[in-house]
Design an enzyme around this catalytic site. Structure first.
Site, PDB file in Angstrom:
ATOM      1  N   GLY A  53       0.762  -1.236   0.000  1.00  8.37           N
ATOM      2  CA  GLY A  53       0.000   0.000   0.000  1.00  8.37           C
ATOM      3  C   GLY A  53       0.796   1.290   0.000  1.00  8.37           C
ATOM      4  CD1 TRP A  55       4.430   3.129  -4.858  1.00  8.00           C
ATOM      5  CD2 TRP A  55       3.586   2.986  -6.927  1.00  8.00           C
ATOM      6  NE1 TRP A  55       5.485   3.093  -5.737  1.00  8.00           N
ATOM      7  CE2 TRP A  55       5.002   3.002  -7.010  1.00  8.00           C
ATOM      8  CE3 TRP A  55       2.839   2.876  -8.088  1.00  8.00           C
ATOM      9  CZ2 TRP A  55       5.677   2.939  -8.228  1.00  8.00           C
ATOM     10  CZ3 TRP A  55       3.511   2.807  -9.301  1.00  8.00           C
ATOM     11  CH2 TRP A  55       4.914   2.844  -9.368  1.00  8.00           C
ATOM     12  CG  ASP A  78      -2.663  -6.980  -4.063  1.00  6.91           C
ATOM     13  OD1 ASP A  78      -1.663  -6.349  -4.464  1.00  6.91           O
ATOM     14  OD2 ASP A  78      -2.628  -8.193  -3.777  1.00  6.91           O
ATOM     15  CG  ASP A  94      -7.361 -12.295 -11.332  1.00  9.57           C
ATOM     16  OD1 ASP A  94      -6.520 -11.562 -11.892  1.00  9.57           O
ATOM     17  OD2 ASP A  94      -7.410 -13.528 -11.512  1.00  9.57           O
ATOM     18  CG  ASP A 119       5.697  -0.754  -7.209  1.00 12.18           C
ATOM     19  OD1 ASP A 119       6.555  -0.844  -8.107  1.00 12.18           O
ATOM     20  OD2 ASP A 119       5.979  -0.739  -5.988  1.00 12.18           O
ATOM     21  CE  LYS A 159       8.354  -2.679  -9.388  1.00 13.82           C
ATOM     22  NZ  LYS A 159       8.589  -3.368  -8.096  1.00 13.82           N
TER      23      LYS A 159
END
Length: 290
Positions: A53, A55, A78, A94, A119, A159
């Site tokens: 958490g 970000w 998540d 998901d 991320d 990322k």
């Protein structure tokens, strides 16, 4: 005589605890914003693969303010449960499922996000080719759900592990975003293959209909982009983020950064919660899973 390596620690990790961030990765998003201004005018934002958490914390502080009075809406998504963050709505779902995209749109009252960040990363194996491939698939999954929830002209930050297929990923992202840059924040170790794609001005192809089974057009892994020459050659723009006077994430520093300040220990800002797989992990460690 200098201090031993045992007396030195990652300065970004230390600063994260002192400033209340759940992880040092918070500084990566802050430095990306310093370079690109991704938070400007943002009122609706989605944080994919958000746990633990950090970000989401950055988004909350930057977009809602310290007092939380601003009206920005932040969604954190998540697979695993995540400890609550003030001003952040959490969705346990998901990102490869269209139902998750529908949940996000519902929370935005039928509207789409101004910004999507991700991320997320796999549990790395140390085998770079495998890690790069799995991370590439995670990035494509993030791009796929982004096509459902991001408004035209919006921004995606995600990322990426830089490797031989970075050019392929770049070409796939360019289909949807005219401006794509690979950024390396100062707080990301130089020794790491980690970087971040900053994709701006979302402009899907005319007639494109988002769906979760789309192979993202006709790009294939058997294309050798390194063999392209002349006007067909693709050069991926790469930008280092963060002031060069900032701390070096590959270097260790003494606890006392100056003689006037005495180091005090700070406990983690968010202790791990009890995930449903914790018992299975313990039994596996004791060789009792079977």
């Amino acid at each position: 005589m200098g201090k031993s390596s045992k007396d030195k620690r990652d300065v970004y990790y230390r600063r994260a605890k002192e400033e209340g961030w759940r992880a040092r990765s918070a500084f990566k998003l802050l430095q990306i914003d310093e370079e690109f201004g991704i938070f400007k005018g943002v009122k609706k934002v989605v944080d994919l693969c958000a746990a633990p958490g950090s970000w989401s914390q950055v988004l909350s502080r930057k977009l809602r303010g310290e007092d939380g009075k601003n009206d920005a809406k932040i969604l954190a998504v998540d697979l695993q449960a995540m400890a609550p963050i003030p001003g952040v709505i959490t969705i346990q779902g998901d990102i490869t499922k269209v139902s998750t995209a529908h949940q996000i749109i519902d929370h935005f009252d039928g509207n789409q996000a101004d910004l999507v960040v991700c991320d997320g990363a796999p549990d790395v194996t140390g085998l770079h080719d495998i890690d790069e491939y799995i991370q590439a698939q995670l990035l494509l999954a993030a791009l796929n759900i982004t096509t459902h929830v991001l408004k035209p002209s919006g921004t995606l930050v995600a990322k990426i592990f830089r490797g031989k297929d970075a050019t392929l990923l770049y070409s796939q992202l360019k289909v949807f975003f005219p401006f794509v840059t690979i950024a390396k924040p100062r707080s990301s170790r130089n020794s790491s293959i980690e970087s971040f794609v900053v994709c701006q001005n979302y402009s899907p192809p005319q007639g494109y209909i988002p769906n979760m089974s789309n192979p993202l057009l006709d790009n294939h892994y058997d294309i050798d982009f390194n063999q392209l020459e002349g006007p067909n050659r693709i050069i991926v723009p790469f930008l280092a983020c963060g002031d060069l006077s900032a701390f070096d994430s590959d270097k260790t520093y003494p606890f006392e950064l100056n003689n006037e300040r005495v180091y005090t220990y700070h406990a983690p800002n968010q202790m791990p919660i009890d995930p449903p797989y914790k018992e299975a992990c313990e039994r596996k460690r004791m060789d009792q899973l079977s």
